[in-house]
Design an enzyme around this catalytic site. Structure first.
Site, PDB file in Angstrom:
ATOM      1  N   ASN A   1      13.741   4.055   3.780  1.00 15.33           N
ATOM      2  CA  ASN A   1      12.826   3.059   4.335  1.00 15.33           C
ATOM      3  C   ASN A   1      11.719   3.774   5.092  1.00 15.33           C
ATOM      4  OD1 ASN A   1      11.939   0.408   5.231  1.00 15.33           O
ATOM      5  ND2 ASN A   1      12.844   0.879   7.227  1.00 15.33           N
TER       6      ASN A   1
ATOM      7  N   ILE B   1      16.194  -8.044   6.289  1.00 16.72           N
ATOM      8  CA  ILE B   1      17.337  -7.298   6.824  1.00 16.72           C
ATOM      9  C   ILE B   1      18.433  -7.332   5.767  1.00 16.72           C
ATOM     10  CG2 ILE B   1      19.147  -7.305   8.583  1.00 16.72           C
ATOM     11  CD1 ILE B   1      17.029  -8.400  10.532  1.00 16.72           C
ATOM     12  N   LEU B   2      18.957  -6.162   5.435  1.00 12.58           N
ATOM     13  CA  LEU B   2      19.946  -6.061   4.361  1.00 12.58           C
ATOM     14  C   LEU B   2      21.362  -6.129   4.934  1.00 12.58           C
ATOM     15  CD1 LEU B   2      18.038  -3.244   2.505  1.00 12.58           C
ATOM     16  CD2 LEU B   2      18.356  -5.591   1.673  1.00 12.58           C
TER      17      LEU B   2
ATOM     18  N   SER C   1       0.823  -1.214   0.000  1.00 13.98           N
ATOM     19  CA  SER C   1       0.000   0.000   0.000  1.00 13.98           C
ATOM     20  C   SER C   1       0.857   1.263   0.000  1.00 13.98           C
ATOM     21  CB  SER C   1      -0.969  -0.001   1.184  1.00 13.98           C
ATOM     22  OG  SER C   1      -0.283   0.122   2.408  1.00 13.98           O
TER      23      SER C   1
ATOM     24  N   HIS D   1       9.292   3.028   8.447  1.00 11.42           N
ATOM     25  CA  HIS D   1       9.182   2.120   9.594  1.00 11.42           C
ATOM     26  C   HIS D   1       7.988   2.559  10.433  1.00 11.42           C
ATOM     27  CE1 HIS D   1      10.498  -0.702  12.633  1.00 11.42           C
ATOM     28  NE2 HIS D   1      10.262   0.229  13.534  1.00 11.42           N
TER      29      HIS D   1
ATOM     30  N   GLU E   1       1.350   6.965   6.896  1.00  9.11           N
ATOM     31  CA  GLU E   1       2.479   6.530   6.066  1.00  9.11           C
ATOM     32  C   GLU E   1       2.237   6.909   4.609  1.00  9.11           C
ATOM     33  OE1 GLU E   1       3.958   2.502   6.639  1.00  9.11           O
ATOM     34  OE2 GLU E   1       3.081   2.426   8.626  1.00  9.11           O
TER      35      GLU E   1
ATOM     36  N   GLU F   1      22.955   0.102  10.545  1.00 11.43           N
ATOM     37  CA  GLU F   1      22.231  -0.260  11.760  1.00 11.43           C
ATOM     38  C   GLU F   1      20.729  -0.308  11.460  1.00 11.43           C
ATOM     39  OE1 GLU F   1      21.962   1.158  16.439  1.00 11.43           O
ATOM     40  OE2 GLU F   1      23.385   2.115  15.084  1.00 11.43           O
ATOM     41  N   LEU F   2      20.070  -1.400  11.876  1.00 10.97           N
ATOM     42  CA  LEU F   2      18.662  -1.636  11.527  1.00 10.97           C
ATOM     43  C   LEU F   2      17.758  -0.526  12.059  1.00 10.97           C
ATOM     44  CD1 LEU F   2      16.584  -3.745  10.364  1.00 10.97           C
ATOM     45  CD2 LEU F   2      16.363  -4.556  12.717  1.00 10.97           C
TER      46      LEU F   2
HETATM   47  C1  GAR Z   1       4.008  -0.670   6.702  1.00 13.69           C
HETATM   48  O1  GAR Z   1       3.336  -0.378   7.888  1.00 13.69           O
HETATM   49  C2  GAR Z   1       5.485  -0.389   6.856  1.00 13.69           C
HETATM   50  O2  GAR Z   1       5.772   0.729   7.648  1.00 13.69           O
HETATM   51  C3  GAR Z   1       5.952  -1.644   7.530  1.00 13.69           C
HETATM   52  O3  GAR Z   1       5.237  -2.683   6.908  1.00 13.69           O
HETATM   53  C4  GAR Z   1       3.984  -2.173   6.422  1.00 13.69           C
HETATM   54  C5  GAR Z   1       3.916  -2.487   4.956  1.00 13.69           C
HETATM   55  O4  GAR Z   1       2.661  -2.159   4.437  1.00 13.69           O
HETATM   56  N1  GAR Z   1       7.362  -1.812   7.389  1.00 13.69           N
HETATM   57  C6  GAR Z   1       8.114  -2.443   8.262  1.00 13.69           C
HETATM   58  O5  GAR Z   1       7.666  -2.965   9.262  1.00 13.69           O
HETATM   59  C7  GAR Z   1       9.596  -2.467   7.927  1.00 13.69           C
HETATM   60  N2  GAR Z   1      10.326  -3.057   8.969  1.00 13.69           N
HETATM   61  P1  GAR Z   1       2.469  -2.071   2.862  1.00 13.69           P
HETATM   62  O6  GAR Z   1       3.087  -3.311   2.242  1.00 13.69           O
HETATM   63  O7  GAR Z   1       0.976  -2.041   2.682  1.00 13.69           O
HETATM   64  O8  GAR Z   1       3.141  -0.813   2.386  1.00 13.69           O
END
Ligand code: GAR
Length: 199
Positions: A115, A100-101, A13, A117, A182, A151-152
């Site tokens: 990214n 994790i890269l 999304s 998060h 987001e 760093e993650l």
């Molecule tokens: C989102 O909430 C994003 O912030 C999170 O996964 C979801 C993906 O939703 N990302 C992480 O947790 C990264 N560690 P989407 O596939 O619908 O964009």
């Protein structure tokens, strides 16, 4: 031309919100920027269908078919590099990409790797961010767009959005509230990076 490569693992999304912003705001016309490819590490990532319907090239590189994290990352790097232009390296956008890269991958793309998060970093790096925020009694939660470093979930912050945590919240209801935000901040950051405008 500036190519944007978006990496997903699932629903996509956030990817879709960036694609829609690029379309409605005519990024190609105004900034010479386009979503050049969507790459997934899972064949069943639902976001792939959306990208294909938009005419965006998609590719799956299944991490389970690689013997090591390093060899998967190398294959990913090769796939992304395909979209580097001689004068313009591609912008690499992690959008729900749940891998994790390796430091080698991050070093290769550092400065053009971002990214999103689902927490107010530096709080709650890693997984289960919403439940952890609820369990900690946080009154606010949110999302962070940041540059990716070795760093993650830690690189320099580019944007954040804040939402309240409500008394009756479950991790799902909080995740939905954060996800709505987001979808607003991630396209804004990508637009700023490809256009040179501030936001
Ligand atoms: C989102 O909430 C994003 O912030 C999170 O996964 C979801 C993906 O939703 N990302 C992480 O947790 C990264 N560690 P989407 O596939 O619908 O964009």
């Amino acid at each position: 031309m500036k190519n944007i490569v978006i990496l997903i693992s699932g629903g996509g999304s956030n990817m879709a919100s960036i694609v829609r912003a690029a379309q409605t705001q005519a990024w190609e016309k105004h900034f010479g920027a386009r979503i050049a490819a969507v790459i997934s590490n899972r064949h069943d990532a639902q976001g792939l269908g959306f990208a294909q319907k938009q005419g965006i090239p998609t590719q799956t590189i299944d991490h389970k078919t690689f013997a090591s994290r390093a060899s998967f990352d190398q294959a990913l790097a090769v796939a992304i590099s395909h979209y580097d232009l001689p004068d313009q390296p591609a912008l690499v956008v992690l959008a729900g990409f749940m891998r994790i890269l390796t430091p080698a991958f991050v070093a290769q793309f550092e400065g053009r790797l971002i990214n999103i998060h689902p927490s107010l970093l530096p709080a709650f790096p890693g997984l289960h961010t919403h439940q952890r925020a609820i369990d900690a009694g946080c009154q606010f939660a949110g999302a962070t767009v940041h540059r990716v470093t070795a760093e993650l979930d830690f690189g320099p912050i580019l944007a954040q959005a804040v939402v309240p945590v409500l008394p009756q919240d479950t991790d799902k209801s909080l995740a939905d509230r954060v996800l709505t935000q987001e979808h607003l901040i991630y396209p804004r950051v990508v637009r700023a990076l490809v256009s040179g405008e501030t936001f």
